[in-house]
Design an enzyme around this catalytic site. Structure first.
Site, PDB file in Angstrom:
ATOM      1  N   GLY A  47       0.860  -1.392   0.116  1.00 36.06           N
ATOM      2  CA  GLY A  47      -0.138   0.004   0.033  1.00 36.06           C
ATOM      3  C   GLY A  47       0.906   1.096   0.075  1.00 36.06           C
ATOM      4  O   GLY A  47       1.832   1.450  -0.802  1.00 36.06           O
ATOM      5  N   GLU A  48       0.964   1.898   0.871  1.00 31.84           N
ATOM      6  CA  GLU A  48       1.613   3.181   1.221  1.00 31.84           C
ATOM      7  C   GLU A  48       2.234   3.279   2.622  1.00 31.84           C
ATOM      8  O   GLU A  48       1.301   3.504   3.369  1.00 31.84           O
ATOM      9  CB  GLU A  48       0.864   4.401   0.885  1.00 31.84           C
ATOM     10  CG  GLU A  48       1.752   5.548   0.325  1.00 31.84           C
ATOM     11  CD  GLU A  48       2.601   6.107   1.422  1.00 31.84           C
ATOM     12  OE1 GLU A  48       3.847   6.580   1.143  1.00 31.84           O
ATOM     13  OE2 GLU A  48       1.870   6.445   2.492  1.00 31.84           O
ATOM     14  N   SER A  49       3.370   2.977   2.847  1.00 28.52           N
ATOM     15  CA  SER A  49       3.768   2.730   4.301  1.00 28.52           C
ATOM     16  C   SER A  49       3.552   3.947   5.145  1.00 28.52           C
ATOM     17  O   SER A  49       3.486   3.743   6.328  1.00 28.52           O
ATOM     18  CB  SER A  49       5.351   2.129   4.181  1.00 28.52           C
ATOM     19  OG  SER A  49       6.167   3.190   3.491  1.00 28.52           O
ATOM     20  N   CYS A  79       5.857  -5.568  -0.018  1.00 26.63           N
ATOM     21  CA  CYS A  79       5.949  -4.311  -0.507  1.00 26.63           C
ATOM     22  C   CYS A  79       5.921  -3.241   0.766  1.00 26.63           C
ATOM     23  O   CYS A  79       7.014  -3.211   1.365  1.00 26.63           O
ATOM     24  CB  CYS A  79       5.085  -3.809  -1.393  1.00 26.63           C
ATOM     25  SG  CYS A  79       5.408  -2.597  -2.694  1.00 26.63           S
ATOM     26  N   ARG A 109      12.821   2.712   0.318  1.00 28.30           N
ATOM     27  CA  ARG A 109      11.437   2.835   0.283  1.00 28.30           C
ATOM     28  C   ARG A 109      10.951   2.742  -1.097  1.00 28.30           C
ATOM     29  O   ARG A 109       9.649   2.215  -1.260  1.00 28.30           O
ATOM     30  CB  ARG A 109      10.632   3.993   1.004  1.00 28.30           C
ATOM     31  CG  ARG A 109       9.293   3.992   1.554  1.00 28.30           C
ATOM     32  CD  ARG A 109       8.993   5.090   2.255  1.00 28.30           C
ATOM     33  NE  ARG A 109       7.825   5.748   1.677  1.00 28.30           N
ATOM     34  CZ  ARG A 109       7.695   6.696   0.842  1.00 28.30           C
ATOM     35  NH1 ARG A 109       8.508   7.390   0.657  1.00 28.30           N
ATOM     36  NH2 ARG A 109       6.324   6.999   0.353  1.00 28.30           N
ATOM     37  N   ILE A 143       5.289  -2.131  -7.583  1.00 29.65           N
ATOM     38  CA  ILE A 143       4.311  -1.217  -7.898  1.00 29.65           C
ATOM     39  C   ILE A 143       4.936  -0.071  -6.820  1.00 29.65           C
ATOM     40  O   ILE A 143       4.890  -0.167  -5.662  1.00 29.65           O
ATOM     41  CB  ILE A 143       2.921  -1.409  -7.473  1.00 29.65           C
ATOM     42  CG1 ILE A 143       2.330  -2.570  -8.191  1.00 29.65           C
ATOM     43  CG2 ILE A 143       2.033  -0.023  -7.457  1.00 29.65           C
ATOM     44  CD1 ILE A 143       0.895  -2.872  -7.940  1.00 29.65           C
ATOM     45  N   ARG A 144       5.561   1.045  -7.345  1.00 24.46           N
ATOM     46  CA  ARG A 144       6.321   1.985  -6.459  1.00 24.46           C
ATOM     47  C   ARG A 144       7.108   1.081  -5.539  1.00 24.46           C
ATOM     48  O   ARG A 144       7.215   1.544  -4.358  1.00 24.46           O
ATOM     49  CB  ARG A 144       5.218   2.964  -5.817  1.00 24.46           C
ATOM     50  CG  ARG A 144       4.408   3.845  -6.678  1.00 24.46           C
ATOM     51  CD  ARG A 144       3.626   4.771  -5.835  1.00 24.46           C
ATOM     52  NE  ARG A 144       3.050   4.043  -4.647  1.00 24.46           N
ATOM     53  CZ  ARG A 144       1.843   3.321  -4.748  1.00 24.46           C
ATOM     54  NH1 ARG A 144       1.107   3.133  -6.087  1.00 24.46           N
ATOM     55  NH2 ARG A 144       1.295   2.687  -3.482  1.00 24.46           N
ATOM     56  N   HIS A 203       3.998  -8.012  -5.407  1.00 17.56           N
ATOM     57  CA  HIS A 203       2.883  -8.368  -5.027  1.00 17.56           C
ATOM     58  C   HIS A 203       2.484  -9.608  -5.528  1.00 17.56           C
ATOM     59  O   HIS A 203       1.708  -9.782  -6.267  1.00 17.56           O
ATOM     60  CB  HIS A 203       1.886  -7.288  -5.282  1.00 17.56           C
ATOM     61  CG  HIS A 203       2.276  -5.854  -4.817  1.00 17.56           C
ATOM     62  ND1 HIS A 203       1.393  -5.368  -3.849  1.00 17.56           N
ATOM     63  CD2 HIS A 203       2.916  -4.951  -5.037  1.00 17.56           C
ATOM     64  CE1 HIS A 203       1.516  -4.361  -3.480  1.00 17.56           C
ATOM     65  NE2 HIS A 203       2.611  -3.831  -4.067  1.00 17.56           N
ATOM     66  N   GLU A 205       0.229 -11.474  -4.220  1.00 15.69           N
ATOM     67  CA  GLU A 205      -1.240 -11.583  -4.378  1.00 15.69           C
ATOM     68  C   GLU A 205      -2.060 -10.998  -5.376  1.00 15.69           C
ATOM     69  O   GLU A 205      -3.388 -11.092  -5.568  1.00 15.69           O
ATOM     70  CB  GLU A 205      -1.876 -10.659  -2.684  1.00 15.69           C
ATOM     71  CG  GLU A 205      -2.013  -9.251  -2.971  1.00 15.69           C
ATOM     72  CD  GLU A 205      -0.447  -8.373  -2.886  1.00 15.69           C
ATOM     73  OE1 GLU A 205       0.557  -9.447  -2.890  1.00 15.69           O
ATOM     74  OE2 GLU A 205      -0.453  -7.348  -2.751  1.00 15.69           O
TER      75      GLU A 205
HETATM   76  N1  LIG Z   1       3.095  -1.172  -3.601  1.00 19.04           N
HETATM   77  C1  LIG Z   1       3.610  -0.659  -2.320  1.00 19.04           C
HETATM   78  O1  LIG Z   1       3.497  -1.076  -1.391  1.00 19.04           O
HETATM   79  C2  LIG Z   1       4.542   0.655  -2.426  1.00 19.04           C
HETATM   80  C3  LIG Z   1       5.299   1.034  -1.115  1.00 19.04           C
HETATM   81  C4  LIG Z   1       5.603   2.275  -1.186  1.00 19.04           C
HETATM   82  N2  LIG Z   1       6.938   2.377  -1.884  1.00 19.04           N
HETATM   83  C5  LIG Z   1       5.832   3.000   0.157  1.00 19.04           C
HETATM   84  O2  LIG Z   1       6.222   3.538   0.750  1.00 19.04           O
HETATM   85  O3  LIG Z   1       4.986   2.894   0.951  1.00 19.04           O
END
Ligand SMILES: NC(=O)CC[C@H](N)C(=O)O
Length: 255
Positions: A47-49, A79, A109, A143-144, A203, A205
């Site tokens: 997600g977004e940490s 992730c 990150r 993903i990112r 990911h 999942e």
């Molecule tokens: N797909 C992801 O979970 C990306 C993580 C993202 N780079 C972050 O800080 O949180």
């Protein structure tokens, strides 16, 4: 029956719940510290940490998460979940973010860049084929995505990924933490295991390949053999690589 929790504050927790269902396991969504009690293992999704850490703080989850990891119960971070579990993170937003820790590594990150640099690739993971059968590779959806820059001696490296050529160069703190140096290796670590902790920068999942989930459940099984006596993860629910044929997929996944 073993109870697998999925931290459900933000990010791809529905997709993990769905992947668990595909292999015949019921996941439990976790949003409060008390919900960690009684779980045998836990998945921390992507997600977004920074956002996830703010929500975890709001719900006072960090002490309970640290206790869970410290108790040696299997925990898998994908992730953003990997970032949560790292002992050290670099490339964070201003002000940093709280980490659960436990995994002896330094993670960057946003190693692979922003949303635009997200990519998919085939990763070589011989361990997965050894333990769960199927091909020597798995689909890596990044993903990112973060990546692991350094690991401690107890950490087993499960997969590495070539560093994409178009990726923006990143600087990392030097060992002394004062100067910065450019990351110059052509490969980077993207999946590791340290005892009861599993972490992937990508990911699984979001793919139809359920072997990472099975592998994680097998880790759980190693640590709680009794809890699994009633769980039919063999024959009927294991199916072939790509998931059970008996359960309908209820979320879109990459084939
Ligand atoms: N797909 C992801 O979970 C990306 C993580 C993202 N780079 C972050 O800080 O949180």
């Amino acid at each position: 029956m073993a109870v697998v929790g999925v931290l459900a504050l933000q990010g791809s927790y529905n997709e993990h719940m769905s992947a668990l269902r595909r292999i015949g396991v019921k996941g439990v969504e976790v949003r409060k510290p008390e919900q960690l009690q009684g779980l045998d293992s836990l998945i921390i999704p992507g997600g977004e940490s920074t956002t996830m850490a703010k929500l975890a703080n709001y719900h006072n989850l960090f002490p309970a998460l640290r206790e869970f990891v410290g108790a040696g119960k299997p925990v898998w971070g994908t992730c953003a979940g990997l970032i949560f579990l790292a002992n050290k993170a670099v490339g964070q937003k201003l002000g940093g973010q709280e980490l659960v820790g436990g995994l002896d590594c330094t993670v960057h990150r946003n190693f692979f860049g922003s949303q635009l640099q997200s990519f998919e690739t085939e990763l070589s993971v011989p361990m997965l084929a050894d333990k769960e059968g199927g091909s020597n590779t798995c689909r890596g959806v990044f993903i990112r995505a973060p990546a692991i820059l350094e690991v401690g001696s107890d950490v087993e490296i499960l997969a590495e990924c070539p560093v994409p050529s178009g990726r923006p160069s990143i600087t990392i703190p030097s060992a002394e933490g004062v100067e910065e140096e450019v990351y110059s290796k052509d490969r980077v670590i993207v999946a590791v295991r340290q005892g009861s902790i599993l972490a992937t920068a990508f990911h699984p999942e979001l793919t139809s390949d359920c072997r990472w989930h099975r592998f994680f459940l097998d880790m759980d099984k190693e640590s709680h053999p009794k809890a699994f006596s009633a769980l039919s993860l063999s024959s009927s629910s294991r199916g072939s690589e790509g998931g059970s044929k008996t359960k309908p997929f209820d979320l879109p996944i990459f084939e």
